[in-house]
Design a protein around this motif. Structure first.
Motif, PDB file in Angstrom:
ATOM      1  N   GLU A 211       6.806   4.725   4.122  1.00  0.00           N
ATOM      2  CA  GLU A 211       5.702   5.080   3.374  1.00  0.00           C
ATOM      3  C   GLU A 211       6.196   5.690   2.221  1.00  0.00           C
ATOM      4  N   ALA A 212       7.301   6.452   2.282  1.00  0.00           N
ATOM      5  CA  ALA A 212       7.933   6.953   0.721  1.00  0.00           C
ATOM      6  C   ALA A 212       8.133   5.735  -0.180  1.00  0.00           C
ATOM      7  N   ILE A 213       8.859   4.549   0.371  1.00  0.00           N
ATOM      8  CA  ILE A 213       9.209   3.660  -0.545  1.00  0.00           C
ATOM      9  C   ILE A 213       7.634   2.902  -1.034  1.00  0.00           C
ATOM     10  N   ASN A 214       6.824   2.853   0.023  1.00  0.00           N
ATOM     11  CA  ASN A 214       5.472   2.497  -0.348  1.00  0.00           C
ATOM     12  C   ASN A 214       4.849   3.136  -1.577  1.00  0.00           C
ATOM     13  N   ALA A 215       4.928   4.850  -1.320  1.00  0.00           N
ATOM     14  CA  ALA A 215       4.522   5.635  -2.454  1.00  0.00           C
ATOM     15  C   ALA A 215       5.107   5.177  -3.859  1.00  0.00           C
ATOM     16  N   VAL A 216       6.443   4.798  -3.910  1.00  0.00           N
ATOM     17  CA  VAL A 216       6.991   4.440  -5.261  1.00  0.00           C
ATOM     18  C   VAL A 216       6.502   3.220  -5.668  1.00  0.00           C
ATOM     19  N   LEU A 217       6.147   2.080  -4.890  1.00  0.00           N
ATOM     20  CA  LEU A 217       5.626   0.778  -5.472  1.00  0.00           C
ATOM     21  C   LEU A 217       4.384   1.236  -5.909  1.00  0.00           C
TER      22      LEU A 217
ATOM     23  N   GLY B  18       6.385 -10.708 -16.553  1.00  0.00           N
ATOM     24  CA  GLY B  18       8.023 -11.155 -16.589  1.00  0.00           C
ATOM     25  C   GLY B  18       8.999 -10.163 -16.141  1.00  0.00           C
ATOM     26  N   ASP B  19       8.747  -9.077 -15.729  1.00  0.00           N
ATOM     27  CA  ASP B  19       9.386  -8.231 -15.218  1.00  0.00           C
ATOM     28  C   ASP B  19      10.268  -8.789 -13.772  1.00  0.00           C
ATOM     29  N   ASN B  20      11.297  -7.967 -13.251  1.00  0.00           N
ATOM     30  CA  ASN B  20      11.641  -8.251 -12.001  1.00  0.00           C
ATOM     31  C   ASN B  20      12.195  -7.129 -11.295  1.00  0.00           C
ATOM     32  N   VAL B  21      12.184  -7.250 -10.022  1.00  0.00           N
ATOM     33  CA  VAL B  21      12.593  -6.226  -9.177  1.00  0.00           C
ATOM     34  C   VAL B  21      14.060  -6.525  -8.348  1.00  0.00           C
ATOM     35  N   VAL B  22      14.906  -6.008  -8.435  1.00  0.00           N
ATOM     36  CA  VAL B  22      16.250  -6.345  -7.770  1.00  0.00           C
ATOM     37  C   VAL B  22      16.487  -5.491  -6.408  1.00  0.00           C
ATOM     38  N   THR B  23      16.845  -6.240  -5.208  1.00  0.00           N
ATOM     39  CA  THR B  23      17.055  -5.588  -4.160  1.00  0.00           C
ATOM     40  C   THR B  23      18.087  -6.579  -3.533  1.00  0.00           C
TER      41      THR B  23
ATOM     42  N   TRP C 102       8.436  -4.999  -1.996  1.00  0.00           N
ATOM     43  CA  TRP C 102       8.755  -5.402  -2.975  1.00  0.00           C
ATOM     44  C   TRP C 102       8.678  -7.005  -3.116  1.00  0.00           C
ATOM     45  N   SER C 103       8.541  -7.685  -2.173  1.00  0.00           N
ATOM     46  CA  SER C 103       8.341  -8.987  -1.728  1.00  0.00           C
ATOM     47  C   SER C 103       6.796  -9.098  -1.902  1.00  0.00           C
ATOM     48  N   ALA C 104       5.984  -8.174  -1.089  1.00  0.00           N
ATOM     49  CA  ALA C 104       4.586  -8.350  -1.301  1.00  0.00           C
ATOM     50  C   ALA C 104       4.069  -7.780  -2.886  1.00  0.00           C
ATOM     51  N   LEU C 105       4.806  -6.896  -3.490  1.00  0.00           N
ATOM     52  CA  LEU C 105       4.250  -6.717  -4.706  1.00  0.00           C
ATOM     53  C   LEU C 105       4.402  -7.862  -5.639  1.00  0.00           C
TER      54      LEU C 105
ATOM     55  N   ARG D 231      -2.433 -11.260  -8.131  1.00  0.00           N
ATOM     56  CA  ARG D 231      -3.960 -11.016  -8.566  1.00  0.00           C
ATOM     57  C   ARG D 231      -4.438 -10.321  -9.516  1.00  0.00           C
ATOM     58  N   PHE D 232      -3.383  -9.633 -10.180  1.00  0.00           N
ATOM     59  CA  PHE D 232      -3.755  -9.380 -11.600  1.00  0.00           C
ATOM     60  C   PHE D 232      -3.235 -10.064 -12.706  1.00  0.00           C
ATOM     61  N   GLY D 233      -2.843 -11.347 -12.507  1.00  0.00           N
ATOM     62  CA  GLY D 233      -2.455 -12.000 -13.311  1.00  0.00           C
ATOM     63  C   GLY D 233      -0.762 -11.789 -13.855  1.00  0.00           C
ATOM     64  N   ARG D 234      -0.188 -11.075 -13.128  1.00  0.00           N
ATOM     65  CA  ARG D 234       1.156 -10.774 -13.600  1.00  0.00           C
ATOM     66  C   ARG D 234       2.256 -11.517 -12.897  1.00  0.00           C
ATOM     67  N   ARG D 235       3.257 -12.038 -13.301  1.00  0.00           N
ATOM     68  CA  ARG D 235       4.274 -12.748 -12.551  1.00  0.00           C
ATOM     69  C   ARG D 235       5.585 -11.813 -12.823  1.00  0.00           C
ATOM     70  N   VAL D 236       5.774 -11.246 -11.605  1.00  0.00           N
ATOM     71  CA  VAL D 236       7.217 -10.442 -11.507  1.00  0.00           C
ATOM     72  C   VAL D 236       7.844 -11.120 -10.256  1.00  0.00           C
ATOM     73  N   ASP D 237       9.308 -11.491 -10.516  1.00  0.00           N
ATOM     74  CA  ASP D 237      10.328 -11.861  -9.634  1.00  0.00           C
ATOM     75  C   ASP D 237      10.822 -10.749  -8.791  1.00  0.00           C
ATOM     76  N   CYS D 238      11.250 -10.917  -7.582  1.00  0.00           N
ATOM     77  CA  CYS D 238      11.956 -10.333  -6.480  1.00  0.00           C
ATOM     78  C   CYS D 238      13.155 -10.954  -6.257  1.00  0.00           C
ATOM     79  N   ARG D 239      14.458 -10.391  -6.712  1.00  0.00           N
ATOM     80  CA  ARG D 239      15.662 -11.074  -6.807  1.00  0.00           C
ATOM     81  C   ARG D 239      16.518 -10.173  -5.566  1.00  0.00           C
ATOM     82  N   LEU D 240      17.455 -11.001  -5.133  1.00  0.00           N
ATOM     83  CA  LEU D 240      18.115 -10.679  -3.838  1.00  0.00           C
ATOM     84  C   LEU D 240      19.578 -10.834  -3.936  1.00  0.00           C
ATOM     85  N   ALA D 241      20.297  -9.782  -4.097  1.00  0.00           N
ATOM     86  CA  ALA D 241      21.704  -9.965  -4.232  1.00  0.00           C
ATOM     87  C   ALA D 241      22.500 -10.107  -2.820  1.00  0.00           C
TER      88      ALA D 241
END
Length: 468
Positions: A98-104, A114-119, A131-134, A141-151
């Protein structure tokens, strides 16, 4: 016992175990990475608070004022333990997830197209799935394309691939999310290096900072490692008290104060509002940390959890005497460092013993670093020809409480080609003994050899999957 000595030889395990109820039941508890056992003092504390049971922040009775004091003191104790500047950097939730979801949700409106999240592939599902769900469900749904990248990580050593991580972070990386310690491989990524990579990204945050934020999942890190959030440089750190001696129901989010001040809350409603500041045309939020405490909180849980930190110091340094438990006495950073270093040393001693003895079992593969000093106090493994779930059930029959499954570290299991995605895991904490490690390994060896060990150490012939 010398409290400044971190040697495992100085650990008074008998005195430590005297604070817990489970040894009298004959339980061999080796599933501590999931949840630790509560000391008897914390269970009694719950009962002792019952006569003054009341709500906080909204009452004029003596009981309400006293419980409010204890509740707010709990935030101070948590901040001290983490090395945070003050309670204003601490928000309480139900758990790490829940704490991580609060950050989201706090950052949701800040993401740009065009942003991305790296995990990383090392993560617990709770630091990947949100972050995958985000990126795949919410922002589109808000018309924003954001990538989730995995190391990636090295499949041989379990170590995070820092070169690959660096290649994924760029000037559009708003957030880097990294575990402090894997709950499957035991790996502890070099968070200082991860912090440096995030700092150098050049991403322009809304407040003008040119760097990526860093979120650390500390669920497996904080219970057994000295953690100083200011030295670490994390923007966010989350952990749960149910892995740190306290009963279930309280998780912590640490965040830099200016981020909590500027971000939107996760939850809205009572007690996060400035007193009397609700109008038809707008609402004013309360001061930190109460801006992030909507509704009636887990009052008793917060109080008991903070006292778990105080008791943790006593168990590590003076297990036959209470210096901090039940008090509001400030705890110096060096005292916390000594306590956590002693806990780390004992956990490392247990883990080294488990690694050495498990390696002798035919067909057994251990995942993660081979050196106990490079991992947390857990060992996950598979045995050729044996289903991990069957092994855990057979260990339970022998009186050993292990854990089988993917441990919510599904990505890492898939990356290692484990089909089905699962392993068996033994995990240790400050109250386990070397003898319990031996009991667990001996039981496993008997099971793998085709014998089922029952409680009391007796072997019986086995028929079924565990004995294939």
């Amino acid at each position: 016992m010398n409290p400044t000595d971190t040697s495992s030889a100085e650990w008074d395990i008998a005195a430590v175990r005297d604070h817990f109820l489970f040894p009298a039941e004959g339980r061999v508890v080796t599933n501590n990475a999931a949840s630790t056992q509560p000391p008897r003092e914390l269970l009694e504390l719950y009962r002792s608070l019952a006569p003054g049971y009341e709500n906080v922040h909204r009452g004029q009775s003596d009981a309400s004022r006293e419980l409010t004091r204890l509740f707010e003191d709990a935030y101070d104790t948590i901040a001290q333990f983490l090395g945070a500047p003050s309670r204003r950097s601490v928000a309480l939730y139900r758990n790490t997830t829940e704490a991580i979801n609060a950050v989201l949700y706090s950052l949701l409106t800040e993401f740009r197209d065009g942003d991305n999240v790296v995990t990383t592939m090392l993560e617990h599902n709770s630091n990947y799935v949100p972050w995958s769900a985000l990126c795949r469900d919410i922002l589109p749904r808000f018309g924003r394309r954001v990538d989730c990248r995995l190391a990636r990580f090295d499949p041989e050593t379990g170590e995070l691939d820092l070169e690959h991580l660096a290649s994924l972070i760029d000037a559009r990386t708003k957030l880097v999310c990294c575990t402090g310690a894997s709950n499957f491989l035991g790996t502890r990524p070099p968070l200082e290096t991860v912090r440096d990579l995030a700092d150098a990204s050049g991403y322009v945050q809304p407040n003008g900072e040119e760097r990526s934020y860093l979120l650390v999942d500390g669920a497996q890190l904080v219970p057994g490692t000295f953690t100083d959030v200011q030295a670490l440089g994390a923007d966010y750190l989350a952990f749960s008290f149910h892995k740190l001696l306290a009963p279930f129901g309280v998780g912590v989010l640490y965040a830099r104060e200016h981020l909590l001040e500027s971000s939107l809350p996760f939850l809205y409603g009572g007690d996060m509002i400035a007193e009397g500041r609700v109008f038809p045309g707008g609402v004013e939020y309360g001061p930190l940390p109460w801006k992030y405490a909507a509704g009636t909180p887990n009052i008793l849980g917060a109080i008991v959890s903070a006292q778990a930190l105080r008791l943790l110091h006593d168990l590590a340094l003076t297990p036959t005497q209470a210096h901090y438990f039940g008090t509001g006495r400030p705890i110096e950073r060096e005292t916390t460092r000594r306590a956590m270093d002693r806990i780390s040393a004992w956990n490392r001693h247990l883990t080294a013993r488990a690694l050495e003895r498990l390696e002798a079992i035919p067909g057994l593969t251990i995942y993660g670093p081979g050196d106990a000093a490079r991992r947390t106090s857990l060992v996950a493994f598979t045995v050729a020809g044996h289903d991990s779930g069957d092994l855990a059930h057979a260990l339970n029959d022998a009186g050993v409480e292990a854990r089988a499954g993917c441990h919510c570290a599904t990505l890492a299991h898939h990356a290692l080609g484990l089909t089905p995605a699962g392993s068996c895991r033994l995990s240790f904490y400050l109250y386990n003994t070397p003898e319990e490690v031996d009991v667990a390994v001996d039981a496993l060896a008997a099971i793998v050899a085709g014998r089922r060990r029952v409680r009391g150490g007796r072997d019986v012939p086995v028929v079924g999957p565990a004995g294939r």
